[in-house]
Design a protein around this motif. Structure first.
Motif, PDB file in Angstrom:
ATOM      1  N   TYR A 204      -0.845   2.909   5.078  1.00 19.15           N
ATOM      2  CA  TYR A 204      -1.273   2.001   4.010  1.00 19.15           C
ATOM      3  C   TYR A 204      -2.755   2.219   3.700  1.00 19.15           C
ATOM      4  N   SER A 237       3.024  -0.294  -1.206  1.00 19.55           N
ATOM      5  CA  SER A 237       3.897  -0.516  -0.053  1.00 19.55           C
ATOM      6  C   SER A 237       5.166   0.319  -0.161  1.00 19.55           C
ATOM      7  N   VAL A 240       4.323   3.818   0.845  1.00 18.80           N
ATOM      8  CA  VAL A 240       4.187   3.959   2.303  1.00 18.80           C
ATOM      9  C   VAL A 240       5.559   3.995   2.962  1.00 18.80           C
TER      10      VAL A 240
END
Length: 276
Positions: A204, A237, A240
């Protein structure tokens, strides 16, 4: 057996349906933010639409644990990918899809469950906006601290960065990772690069730096739309999560760019660690 993380905007797409129809060994990976995007609309119709494709392929779904749980997974232990997933979820997806497709839904328990999901999404929105404001405010400071004017010009005119800039990018990601790990109370000392690179929070952090590069390359324009910045956080997100699997299904140019460059950066780290 390709497993693709699915962006929220692709949940109802023909592309996703075609991917799942092509082979029973193709899997759609659904993260918590995919459900957030469905539930934040707080309507039964939104749930129906969200399940309109994946509800037909319950045995080809991989559901990821909540972000807060994944953050805490120890990257030094084996089977990280398995530990990120919920198991035996096909029946619950199949049941929910069947319920939402019924002509009339008046089951109090089902409605109570849906209202619980809607409350979760409503409660998460302020945190996402707060995070968007914080990141938007930090971008100019990060740009000034990390790069010289000459390096900023390179970012805006070239896709190839000199070695010193790559060192800055990785070093900054490590600093952000250490800050995030400390803020979350996670142990981070004495981890080699390869193990650090397996952790969600480091990926992240690296993704945040890559997002910064995108922002600089587009002219470092002030961010005034916090709803768009919030969407960027959600998309980050997804990027990731997708870095752990075989790819990312998205129609968003920025999210696709960040994912591709995040994976490339992680692969470069792996090569450097292997050569050390």
């Amino acid at each position: 057996m390709p497993s693709l993380v699915i962006d929220s905007s692709m949940l109802q797409s023909q592309e996703l349906r075609s991917f799942l129809q092509a082979s029973p060994r193709n899997f759609a990976v659904l993260a918590d933010y995919a459900w957030f995007e469905i539930y934040k609309q707080q309507s039964l119709e939104a749930v129906k639409r969200g399940l309109s494709v994946v509800g037909d392929f319950p045995d080809q779904l991989i559901l990821l644990r909540a972000n807060g749980e994944i953050v805490w997974l120890d990257p030094t232990e084996p089977d990280l990918l398995e530990r990120m997933q919920f198991k035996e979820t096909a029946d619950s997806i199949r049941e929910m899809a069947a319920i939402t497709r019924s002509a009339a839904i008046d089951d109090a328990a089902i409605l109570e469950q849906l209202h619980g999901h809607w409350c979760f999404a409503r409660g998460l929105l302020p945190k996402l906006i707060e995070g968007a404001i914080e990141i938007a405010a930090s971008l100019p400071e990060m740009e000034a601290q990390m790069f010289t004017k000459a390096e900023i010009q390179i970012i805006r005119t070239s896709s190839r960065y000199p070695g010193a800039m790559m060192d800055t990018i990785y070093g900054s990601a490590v600093q952000i990772w250490e800050h995030l790990a400390h803020a979350n109370g996670l142990p981070w000392q004495n981890l080699g690069d390869n193990r650090v690179a397996r952790s969600y929070l480091f990926r992240y952090a690296l993704g945040l730096v890559i997002h910064l590069l995108w922002w600089i390359s587009r002219g470092s324009q002030p961010i005034r739309r916090m709803d768009r910045m919030r969407n960027d956080i959600v998309d980050l997100s997804f990027c990731v999560y997708a870095s752990y699997f075989d790819g990312f299904m998205t129609a968003d140019e920025k999210a696709r760019w960040i994912h591709v460059n995040l994976v490339a950066a992680l692969e470069a780290m792996s090569r450097m660690d292997g050569a050390a």
